[in-house]
Design a protein around this motif. Sequence first.
Motif, PDB file in Angstrom:
ATOM      1  N   VAL A 275       0.860  -1.182   0.000  1.00 27.68           N
ATOM      2  CA  VAL A 275       0.000   0.000   0.000  1.00 27.68           C
ATOM      3  C   VAL A 275       0.900   1.237   0.000  1.00 27.68           C
ATOM      4  O   VAL A 275       1.819   1.332   0.818  1.00 27.68           O
ATOM      5  N   PRO A 276       0.655   2.206  -0.912  1.00 27.90           N
ATOM      6  CA  PRO A 276       1.480   3.432  -0.924  1.00 27.90           C
ATOM      7  C   PRO A 276       1.390   4.190   0.404  1.00 27.90           C
ATOM      8  O   PRO A 276       0.318   4.289   1.001  1.00 27.90           O
ATOM      9  N   VAL A 277       2.529   4.701   0.848  1.00 27.11           N
ATOM     10  CA  VAL A 277       2.585   5.551   2.048  1.00 27.11           C
ATOM     11  C   VAL A 277       2.703   6.990   1.560  1.00 27.11           C
ATOM     12  O   VAL A 277       3.758   7.408   1.060  1.00 27.11           O
ATOM     13  N   SER A 278       1.617   7.748   1.679  1.00 28.90           N
ATOM     14  CA  SER A 278       1.506   9.039   0.992  1.00 28.90           C
ATOM     15  C   SER A 278       2.509  10.078   1.465  1.00 28.90           C
ATOM     16  O   SER A 278       2.962  10.915   0.681  1.00 28.90           O
ATOM     17  N   ASP A 279       2.881  10.064   2.746  1.00 33.52           N
ATOM     18  CA  ASP A 279       3.755  11.118   3.269  1.00 33.52           C
ATOM     19  C   ASP A 279       5.174  10.621   3.573  1.00 33.52           C
ATOM     20  O   ASP A 279       5.948  11.330   4.224  1.00 33.52           O
ATOM     21  N   ALA A 280       5.528   9.446   3.114  1.00 34.13           N
ATOM     22  CA  ALA A 280       6.897   8.950   3.319  1.00 34.13           C
ATOM     23  C   ALA A 280       7.846   9.684   2.376  1.00 34.13           C
ATOM     24  O   ALA A 280       7.471  10.034   1.253  1.00 34.13           O
ATOM     25  N   PRO A 281       9.086   9.952   2.806  1.00 37.56           N
ATOM     26  CA  PRO A 281      10.030  10.645   1.916  1.00 37.56           C
ATOM     27  C   PRO A 281      10.327   9.815   0.674  1.00 37.56           C
ATOM     28  O   PRO A 281      10.349   8.588   0.722  1.00 37.56           O
ATOM     29  N   ARG A 282      10.542  10.481  -0.453  1.00 39.86           N
ATOM     30  CA  ARG A 282      10.886   9.781  -1.681  1.00 39.86           C
ATOM     31  C   ARG A 282      12.300   9.218  -1.567  1.00 39.86           C
ATOM     32  O   ARG A 282      13.164   9.776  -0.884  1.00 39.86           O
ATOM     33  N   VAL A 283      12.522   8.118  -2.233  1.00 40.19           N
ATOM     34  CA  VAL A 283      13.817   7.444  -2.205  1.00 40.19           C
ATOM     35  C   VAL A 283      14.487   7.614  -3.562  1.00 40.19           C
ATOM     36  O   VAL A 283      13.879   7.325  -4.602  1.00 40.19           O
ATOM     37  N   THR A 284      15.711   8.101  -3.533  1.00 41.57           N
ATOM     38  CA  THR A 284      16.473   8.282  -4.767  1.00 41.57           C
ATOM     39  C   THR A 284      17.585   7.242  -4.829  1.00 41.57           C
ATOM     40  O   THR A 284      18.415   7.168  -3.924  1.00 41.57           O
TER      41      THR A 284
END
Length: 282
Positions: free
Chosen positions: A249-258
């Motif tokens: 399930v997507p976590v809407s406020d998690a930081p993006r990972v590069t």
Amino acid sequence: METRELKYFVAVAEDLHFGRAARRLGMAQPPLSRAIGGLERRLGTLLLERGSRGLTLTGAGAVLLREARAVLDAVEAAERRTRRAAVAATGRPAVVLAAKAGASSELLAKLLDAYAAEPGAAAVDVVLCGPGEQSRYLHDGRADVALLHRPFDDTSGFDTEELRSEGQVVILPAGHPLGARPHVRLAEVTGLPDLPLPRWPRPDGTFPDGPGPRVRDHTQLTQLIVLGRACAVVPESGRTGLSENLTAVPVSDAPRVTTVIAWPPQLRSTAVAGLVRAATAL
């Protein structure tokens, strides 16, 4: 300063105990104490405060500990890479690529295929590491190049090229109530009493405090999630190849990972250069 002195100091600074450090180094305590005292006299400053409750690092000692680790890593890396170069001179050269086990699997497979198709491509030895170990492998020469993930992995001191950026998902056992949601918030995930987040080992092998289970590899974590004993927040690409026993399930406020490809700036290797070119072309 000699590397021998730096090894002595790092052992004492990490253990904060002359006796334990001496046993770790396989030597008697008196010569170790004399060596540290001599180092302090030559530098003109105290590196360790000796008190009734034991040893503590001074400000200068903390600086030397950080710098000494970097120097010793560089010496070890130089030795390892020189030995590999000697082996490569007698046959097909190879480049060692470090990646986190269970992460960027699809990207890694595409990268290896793309590079192998290039004329004169070197053999690529893939080393799968635990969380955060890729940087250590680069520092000490066990790897020539690595896939790292910001903001979780330390990329300081390396040359890097960004490959992709993605959101994060939470991996849950199939049938969990949150699994039916279009997305969740990070606070909802971290507050699950029945599915705590896992605890990964620190570089020194110890585990942080917390209710989550101790895990050391991706396979162990996956089994714990299937059994309903844990959940995990991972980059979105981690949903690839999930079994029917798991859901993401997507976590809407998690930081993006590069995801970046990284290598030591002093490294001069046509094989690494070719691998980086193949990665950025993807």
